[in-house]
Design a protein around this motif. Structure first.
Motif, short mmCIF file in Angstrom:
data_model
loop_
_atom_site.label_atom_id
_atom_site.label_comp_id
_atom_site.label_asym_id
_atom_site.label_seq_id
_atom_site.Cartn_x
_atom_site.Cartn_y
_atom_site.Cartn_z
N PHE A 389 0.82 -1.21 0.00
CA PHE A 389 0.00 0.00 0.00
C PHE A 389 0.86 1.26 0.00
O PHE A 389 0.53 2.25 -0.65
N TYR A 393 0.84 4.16 -2.86
CA TYR A 393 0.58 5.56 -2.52
C TYR A 393 1.69 6.45 -3.04
O TYR A 393 1.44 7.51 -3.64
N TRP A 401 -7.83 -1.93 -0.95
CA TRP A 401 -7.44 -2.29 0.41
C TRP A 401 -8.39 -3.40 0.89
O TRP A 401 -9.46 -3.60 0.32
N THR A 409 -7.33 3.70 4.92
CA THR A 409 -6.51 4.06 3.75
C THR A 409 -5.80 5.38 4.00
O THR A 409 -6.26 6.23 4.77
#
Length: 416
Positions: A389, A393, A401, A409
């Motif tokens: 993740f 990002y 997710w 998140t």
């Protein structure tokens, strides 16, 4: 909310699985890849990590939590650590094992959880060879080793290798394997592969790296045999070839088979006249597609205490790229390459697998060819189990997710 199937309790079905890119124009790192019947939704895999926490070879709740956390958080394939195919094949008495049927159920428990998340599970099968029967590394000074005696479950009188050459201080001097030992080893790989299938594993990797048994057969430093398993390049690779053939023959046609090697021993600056090196790895790699191997996992080192490794981020990636380029130059495009080794940063992971213009034609000096098809990450996942993740990002890629984590998140403009 639909429930995940084939698991005896409720957990929501993750569709698509965590770590799947939700928008268009995702970089290669977040695009699917197909290996035989297996399709992974991104190119980030969890590399095998020895944790020395099994009980008589059986995985425990620790492994369910440890491995399951990565699958929950978006890794498309999570590899179970080096798992011994014989009772005398563990690095320590606490290694994972698959030499008997009772070891199947704990692995199946992990596989069931991983599958319930829409992810995949692999297992690395191997034998520690002359590096067997040591104590867990946290019980000794960093970088050192010590023998595990019988009083703590070790087997110092049953350590074996290609030749009776000790790895170094803190290790047992092994006995040279007999022809019968070699056949029992091959049978051990076959039987363990069958048990892995029964446990529901999706991918099998044969461990021929880091100085363990199959790796030590490859090297002329550790292999001084005078029979058909020693001497020439063809003889030194013979056992690995036979193991690959035997395993491929008993696993499903649609199951991917991987091999991990140490592409170099890092002995170029030593006084050894010959060692295992990248050119020999390339020659071995050229044979693998014809044997039914789908991916070569490129690591290095671990076979000699005099190795000279200059550690840095991505320090093995260039070797993976060198091998992949050599294969393409030889017209071999059907062996995938995995890169591993201190991969910690999002941009680096992206660039390792990002294909450029001219890939197929090899038109420019670099050929536009990515260094690898897959990145395998270990230590960074220990620091950041949610590394998939974080990478997404930082690269500006929106990914799925886990449903239960939808409120967690990363916030826009967060410093991640």
């Amino acid at each position: 909310m639909a429930s995940a199937s084939d698991i005896p309790y409720y957990t929501p079905r993750q569709s698509p699985p965590a770590g799947t890119a939700l928008g268009d124009n995702a970089p290669t790192l977040f695009t699917p890849l197909k290996l035989r019947d297996l399709t992974v939704q991104n190119r980030i895999w969890v590399a095998p990590m020895c944790t020395y926490s099994a009980q008589d070879g059986h995985l425990t709740d620790f492994h369910l939590v440890h491995l399951g956390a990565f699958a929950l958080r978006g890794a498309s394939l999570t590899m179970i650590e080096a798992t011994s195919v014989l009772a005398n094949g563990g690095i320590t008495p606490q290694d994972s094992g698959l030499w008997k049927d009772s070891q199947i159920a704990p692995i199946k428990r992990v596989a069931d959880w991983v599958h319930s998340q829409g992810q995949h599970l692999g297992i690395q099968l191997g034998h520690a060879g002359r590096k067997a029967s040591t104590i867990a590394p946290w019980l000794v000074e960093r970088g050192m080793s010590a023998v595990a005696g019988k009083d703590i479950g070790g087997w110092p009188d049953d350590v074996m290798g290609p030749s009776a050459i000790q790895w170094g201080e803190g290790y047992v001097k092994p006995r040279e394997m007999t022809a019968q030992d070699i056949q029992e080893l091959i049978s051990g790989f076959v039987d363990s592969a069958k048990r892995a299938i029964a446990a529901g594993v999706d991918v099998i990797e044969i461990h021929a790296a880091h100085g363990y048994l199959l790796c030590s057969f490859l090297s002329p430093i550790s292999n001084r045999r005078t029979d058909k398993y020693g001497g020439s390049f063809e003889n030194r690779i013979r056992l690995l070839i036979e193991v690959i053939q035997a395993v491929r023959a008993v696993i499903p046609q649609g199951m991917p088979l991987l091999v991990r090697v140490s592409a170099t021993e890092w002995m170029e600056e030593s006084d050894e006249p010959e060692s295992w090196d990248v050119p020999q790895t390339i020659e071995l790699a050229k044979l693998l597609p014809g044997l039914g191997v789908d991916l070569l996992d490129v690591s290095s080192g671990g076979n000699n205490e005099k190795q000279q490794i200059k550690l840095s981020n991505n320090f093995q990636v260039g070797i993976a790229g060198q091998i992949r380029k050599a294969l393409y130059s030889a017209g071999i495009t059907n062996l995938l390459i995995g890169a591993v080794g201190l991969i910690t940063e999002a941009e680096a992971a992206k660039e390792i697998v990002q294909e450029k213009e001219g890939t197929v034609q090899m038109t420019d000096e670099q050929g536009g060819l990515a260094d690898a098809n897959i990145v395998l990450v270990a230590r960074q996942f220990l620091r950041e189990p949610e590394w998939v993740f974080r990478v997404a990002y930082r690269l500006g890629v929106e990914v799925k997710w886990p449903i239960q984590y939808h409120r967690g998140t990363f916030l826009k403009n967060s410093r991640i």
